[in-house]
Design a protein around this motif. Structure first.
Motif, PDB file in Angstrom:
ATOM      1  N   VAL A 123      10.535   0.520  -4.374  1.00  0.00           N
ATOM      2  CA  VAL A 123      10.516  -0.934  -4.245  1.00  0.00           C
ATOM      3  C   VAL A 123      11.810  -1.567  -4.775  1.00  0.00           C
ATOM      4  CG1 VAL A 123       9.352  -3.058  -4.960  1.00  0.00           C
ATOM      5  CG2 VAL A 123       8.013  -1.079  -4.251  1.00  0.00           C
ATOM      6  N   PRO A 124      12.302  -1.186  -5.972  1.00  0.00           N
ATOM      7  CA  PRO A 124      13.577  -1.776  -6.428  1.00  0.00           C
ATOM      8  C   PRO A 124      14.727  -1.529  -5.449  1.00  0.00           C
ATOM      9  CG  PRO A 124      12.467  -0.687  -8.255  1.00  0.00           C
ATOM     10  CD  PRO A 124      11.710  -0.324  -7.023  1.00  0.00           C
ATOM     11  N   ALA A 125      14.781  -0.324  -4.867  1.00  0.00           N
ATOM     12  CA  ALA A 125      15.837  -0.033  -3.895  1.00  0.00           C
ATOM     13  C   ALA A 125      15.690  -0.923  -2.662  1.00  0.00           C
ATOM     14  CB  ALA A 125      15.790   1.438  -3.488  1.00  0.00           C
ATOM     15  N   LEU A 126      14.460  -1.087  -2.176  1.00  0.00           N
ATOM     16  CA  LEU A 126      14.228  -1.916  -0.994  1.00  0.00           C
ATOM     17  C   LEU A 126      14.624  -3.367  -1.268  1.00  0.00           C
ATOM     18  CD1 LEU A 126      13.175  -2.274   1.877  1.00  0.00           C
ATOM     19  CD2 LEU A 126      10.852  -2.473   0.936  1.00  0.00           C
ATOM     20  N   ILE A 127      14.268  -3.877  -2.431  1.00  0.00           N
ATOM     21  CA  ILE A 127      14.617  -5.257  -2.782  1.00  0.00           C
ATOM     22  C   ILE A 127      16.137  -5.418  -2.861  1.00  0.00           C
ATOM     23  CG2 ILE A 127      14.477  -7.026  -4.589  1.00  0.00           C
ATOM     24  CD1 ILE A 127      11.657  -5.898  -5.220  1.00  0.00           C
ATOM     25  N   ALA A 128      16.814  -4.443  -3.500  1.00  0.00           N
ATOM     26  CA  ALA A 128      18.271  -4.513  -3.624  1.00  0.00           C
ATOM     27  C   ALA A 128      18.943  -4.496  -2.253  1.00  0.00           C
ATOM     28  CB  ALA A 128      18.772  -3.351  -4.472  1.00  0.00           C
ATOM     29  N   PHE A 129      18.448  -3.654  -1.347  1.00  0.00           N
ATOM     30  CA  PHE A 129      19.053  -3.571  -0.021  1.00  0.00           C
ATOM     31  C   PHE A 129      18.737  -4.814   0.804  1.00  0.00           C
ATOM     32  CE2 PHE A 129      18.546   1.267  -0.623  1.00  0.00           C
ATOM     33  CZ  PHE A 129      19.758   1.330  -1.298  1.00  0.00           C
ATOM     34  N   ARG A 130      17.581  -5.432   0.562  1.00  0.00           N
ATOM     35  CA  ARG A 130      17.264  -6.696   1.236  1.00  0.00           C
ATOM     36  C   ARG A 130      18.226  -7.798   0.800  1.00  0.00           C
ATOM     37  NH1 ARG A 130      14.518  -8.433   5.479  1.00  0.00           N
ATOM     38  NH2 ARG A 130      13.145  -9.902   4.435  1.00  0.00           N
TER      39      ARG A 130
ATOM     40  N   LYS B 146       0.826  -1.205   0.000  1.00  0.00           N
ATOM     41  CA  LYS B 146       0.000   0.000   0.000  1.00  0.00           C
ATOM     42  C   LYS B 146       0.862   1.256   0.000  1.00  0.00           C
ATOM     43  CE  LYS B 146      -3.984  -2.081   2.361  1.00  0.00           C
ATOM     44  NZ  LYS B 146      -4.784  -2.113   3.628  1.00  0.00           N
ATOM     45  N   ASP B 147       1.899   1.276   0.828  1.00  0.00           N
ATOM     46  CA  ASP B 147       2.746   2.466   0.924  1.00  0.00           C
ATOM     47  C   ASP B 147       3.454   2.774  -0.390  1.00  0.00           C
ATOM     48  OD1 ASP B 147       1.983   2.722   3.511  1.00  0.00           O
ATOM     49  OD2 ASP B 147       3.990   2.534   4.395  1.00  0.00           O
ATOM     50  N   PHE B 148       3.896   1.729  -1.090  1.00  0.00           N
ATOM     51  CA  PHE B 148       4.606   1.929  -2.351  1.00  0.00           C
ATOM     52  C   PHE B 148       3.672   1.896  -3.562  1.00  0.00           C
ATOM     53  CE2 PHE B 148       8.375   0.518   0.140  1.00  0.00           C
ATOM     54  CZ  PHE B 148       9.202   1.589  -0.150  1.00  0.00           C
ATOM     55  N   GLY B 149       2.389   1.596  -3.347  1.00  0.00           N
ATOM     56  CA  GLY B 149       1.425   1.565  -4.440  1.00  0.00           C
ATOM     57  C   GLY B 149       1.757   0.538  -5.501  1.00  0.00           C
ATOM     58  N   THR B 150       2.159  -0.661  -5.060  1.00  0.00           N
ATOM     59  CA  THR B 150       2.538  -1.702  -6.016  1.00  0.00           C
ATOM     60  C   THR B 150       1.799  -2.994  -5.693  1.00  0.00           C
ATOM     61  OG1 THR B 150       4.438  -2.768  -7.057  1.00  0.00           O
ATOM     62  CG2 THR B 150       4.494  -2.573  -4.671  1.00  0.00           C
TER      63      THR B 150
END
Length: 495
Positions: free
Chosen positions: A109-116, A49-53
């Motif tokens: 979202v791409p940044a969050l996934i990369a950092f994960r 919801k926060d990232f709208g994806t």
């Protein structure tokens, strides 16, 4: 050389201050990395919801972390040989802290996934590196007690993760799921710098088995991805599942052939791990991990879908499992050191099986205390199983092979938990289709289209799936009973 049955000079048979300090460092560093495997799960909807994806996109926040963990674990044995366990512990913990900070600051979202992924690369090696340090220091006479210590983070993760995640999602920004790691891991990092001895067991000439790495790490990631896809509702006949499962299986088989040919220079020297104790104990742990992870997935799902409870209330149902495990874990480790652990493990499996059978009788009207009581019994059994099985796996393993043994065991446990998740999802989908005419088996569909009969029908699907978990538990007894009854006195020698 010091034989396994004799403590080296200066090393007591109890938990001496040096070993206690080492255990504190390992637990401090490992606990948040293991918690992070479950804490984010409860926030997937909020993140979407926060990232709208879409949910399928945001799911990669979990999947990316899991795949990075899986790809990092095989590198543990070589990295310890090359750089030393203390160095790799500090590097891994530093990567995890950096990844946590960047995840909390993620702007997309791409940044969050990369950092994960960065977070997972650090977290993947922390548990096996810490386990290697403890095993080397403990020696065989204290193995059960040390494995009781290292089991604490693994036990707390599924119990505290959903609770902590629920509290953060309900009261704070999702970013605090990552920021909360930083203070504790910083303390662990400072403690490690002060308490860990300098590396003495390392070889500057240890070469990386590049071929083995290119076979095992992608193969393991592909297999875990296939199992995760099945756990997320992907059809077993679907293209993504089949492609990932076939590719992963082929790469792992190719690695096994390669490792036996290469011997000592392999990424993981499988020839040293061919002992009866290691094969039987890790085989039993693989099956047990599958069964117990399925229980820890099914209970919160049952509470949410059938009883309509919040994520936090559902998470509380798992809390008694941690209490039960703490009640038996320390005692079982000491008894395993003294008498051997095989029959303790068998008793633990029967205890978990008893709790599982109670769960096969659940209905929408079942009281919370019944579920919590069953999970407490499961926890009592788990506290008898986990430390003893891990300790028994090291019987007959020479000291220099400990990193390889630890890496292999962690890989099997990782795949076993993913296997349990996949089996649970498939069995539950089949149960929902059988109970609800016209249903596809999707959990989202079951939650959205509810009638007066839906809770009872869903409960029937869940109880049928609990029987699958019980069946896997029974099968796990076969390799467990094949573990040698008593530890040999010539195992895990020290220089």
């Amino acid at each position: 050389m010091t034989e396994a049955g004799t403590a080296p000079p200066g090393r007591s048979e109890g938990i001496d201050p040096h070993l206690r300090n080492l255990a504190i460092v390992v637990v401090l560093g490992a606990i948040m990395t293991v918690l992070d495997s479950t804490i984010v799960n409860v926030a997937i909807t909020s993140l979407g919801k926060d990232f709208g994806t879409s949910l399928s996109t945001i799911q990669w926040v979990v999947t990316g972390y899991t795949l990075a963990l899986s790809m990092a674990i095989p590198m543990t044995a070589w990295s310890i040989r090359r750089f030393g366990s203390r160095t790799m512990w500090l590097v891994s913990l530093g990567l995890f802290i950096s990844g946590s900070l960047l995840c909390g600051l993620a702007w997309s979202v791409p940044a969050l996934i990369a950092f994960r992924v960065l977070q997972g690369l650090g977290g993947g090696m922390l548990m096996p590196v810490g386990q290697t340090m403890l095993v080397r220091e403990a020696g065989p006479d204290r193995m059960g007690r040390v494995m009781s210590i290292i089991s604490v983070p693994a036990m707390l993760a599924p119990v505290l993760g959903p609770l902590l995640g629920g509290v953060i999602v309900d009261n704070l920004s999702w970013r605090w799921m990552f920021f909360v790691n930083i203070p504790l891991c910083a303390v662990a990092l400072l403690s490690a710098v002060r308490m860990l001895p300098r590396d003495t067991e390392r070889s500057a000439g240890a070469r990386l088995d590049v071929t083995g790495m290119l076979l095992l790490s992608p193969g393991l990631a592909a297999l875990v991805y296939a199992l995760s896809a099945a756990g997320n509702g992907e059809s077993l006949a679907g293209g993504r599942f089949l492609a990932a499962a076939i590719a992963g299986g082929a790469l792992i088989v190719a690695f096994v052939v390669h490792a036996f040919r290469k011997g000592d220079d392999a990424l993981i020297d499988l020839r040293r791990l061919g002992t009866r104790a290691f094969t039987a104990a890790t085989g039993g742990f693989f099956l047990y991990s599958a069964a117990v992870f399925s229980l820890m997935i099914l209970v919160p799902l049952f509470a949410g879908l059938v009883r309509g409870e919040s994520a936090l209330d559902a998470g509380w149902l798992l809390a008694p499992m941690g209490l039960g495990a703490m009640a038996t874990m320390a005692v079982s480790g000491r008894m395993a050191d003294r008498f051997g652990g095989r029959w303790l493990v068998v008793g633990g499996v029967l205890c978990v099986l008893a709790g599982s059978i109670v769960l096969t009788t659940l209905s929408p009207a079942t009281g919370r205390w019944t579920i919590m009581g069953a999970m407490f019994v499961v926890g009592l059994g788990h506290g008898m199983i986990a430390p003893c099985l891990m300790a028994m796996a090291y019987q007959g393993i020479p000291r220099e092979a400990v990193p390889a043994a630890t890496t292999g065991a962690n890989i099997l446990i990782r795949v076993g938990s993913s296997f349990g998740t996949a089996v649970t999802a498939v069995a539950l989908q089949i149960g929902i289709r059988d109970e609800i005419p016209g249903a596809s088996g999707s959990l989202d569909e079951a939650a959205a289209h509810r009638t007066a009969d839906t809770p009872a029908l869903l409960a029937n699907a869940f109880t049928g799936t609990f029987w699958w978990s019980a069946a896997i538990l029974l099968v796990s007894l076969l390799p467990i009973l094949a573990v040698p009854r008593k530890p040999r006195r010539t195992q895990l020698t020290s220089p």
